[in-house]
Design an enzyme around this catalytic site. Sequence first.
Site, PDB file in Angstrom:
ATOM      1  N   LYS A  93       0.945  -0.819  -0.076  1.00 11.29           N
ATOM      2  CA  LYS A  93       0.406   0.027   0.024  1.00 11.29           C
ATOM      3  C   LYS A  93       0.470   1.249   0.478  1.00 11.29           C
ATOM      4  O   LYS A  93       0.671   2.651  -0.768  1.00 11.29           O
ATOM      5  CB  LYS A  93      -0.791  -0.186   1.147  1.00 11.29           C
ATOM      6  N   GLN A  98      -4.511  -1.610   9.697  1.00 15.00           N
ATOM      7  CA  GLN A  98      -4.091  -3.026   8.637  1.00 15.00           C
ATOM      8  C   GLN A  98      -4.788  -4.499   9.795  1.00 15.00           C
ATOM      9  O   GLN A  98      -4.364  -4.343  11.340  1.00 15.00           O
ATOM     10  CB  GLN A  98      -2.392  -3.328   8.558  1.00 15.00           C
ATOM     11  N   ASP A 111     -11.639   2.769   4.205  1.00 17.03           N
ATOM     12  CA  ASP A 111     -11.787   0.986   3.461  1.00 17.03           C
ATOM     13  C   ASP A 111     -13.292   1.010   3.846  1.00 17.03           C
ATOM     14  O   ASP A 111     -13.388  -0.258   3.776  1.00 17.03           O
ATOM     15  CB  ASP A 111     -11.360   0.342   4.973  1.00 17.03           C
TER      16      ASP A 111
END
Length: 295
Positions: free
Chosen positions: A54, A98, A121
């Site tokens: 990422k 994460q 997200d």
Amino acid sequence: MTAQLIKGAEVAAHIREELKKGIAELKAKHNVVPGLVTVLVGADPASQVYVGAKEKTSKELGIYSERYDLPEQTTQKELIALIDKLNKNPKIHGILVQLPLPKHLNEGEVLYTIDPKKDVDGFHPVNVGKLMIGEPDYVPCTPAGIQQLLIRSGTKIEGAEVVVVGRSNIVGKPIANILLQKRDGANATVTVCHTRTRDMAFHTRRADILIVAAGKPKAITADMVKEGVVVIDVGVNEIGKTAEGKRILCGDVDFDAVKEKAKAITPVPGGVGPMTITMLMMNTVRAAKLAAGIA
Ligand code: NAP
């Protein structure tokens, strides 16, 4: 019939080129640089790979990126304090924590602390609700990538019988919800299967589009699909290691057998995976535009 391969890596590369141009333009015209922060707690090797990818992609596209690697023993209070700080940082438009977090941390509370405007997200209940009513700010990355693969491979979604295997909050439920919406790139008739489904093959055999996110290697066999189905295999399962120690991966679909019946199919790896990070970048750009009032 041997299926057309839906090459996520190629589609993702194409979208990234579009994004790169858009990001350069955003900077030139509006002096806006999208910013993404990734937060990793602990030293899980797979999570380290994902976070690294990422960060690398952000830099390649011209997205400002920050990364926090926190020790395994980080407390809930410390993590929440960091997110509060990032919520207030105007250089940061997207916050990605994460998952999975170490067991002693409360994942729900952590995710709900992220400002919904920076929740790239799309996991915050506000964003889940907005998606449900068809007014999303951010579509969760993996399902967004699946929809793009269907659209960009020319698959007819409107009116199609879509069967989703798996009902997780990050893949199964959101993709079902996305394809059900009354809008372009959706308008499907959607069935969702899970471990309590009575006769899964009955449903999968009806599918024009079959999306599998079960996390079970080769759970879908050729006898469970009809001729001409379009298959999106989300599963990533490690089934061994090469002599050099590289992971051997397979999906949730028995690829070699199913590809002989399918019209189109995604490979694993190289299918859905590359799309997920690309959609994260797209959501970060959207967050920056929303913050600047130019979305
Ligand atoms: P998850 O949270 O474990 O959910 C799995 C779902 O599949 C559950 O709803 C479960 O049913 C259902 N299921 C499991 N075995 C089944 C079976 N034999 N028959 C019918 N349903 C079954 O998994 P997830 O997070 O959604 O991830 C699914 C897979 O996708 C994993 O392999 C993951 O690594 C992969 N993934 C890939 C990406 C990517 O970017 N490529 C992103 C996310 C996930 P119950 O609810 O009844 O337990």
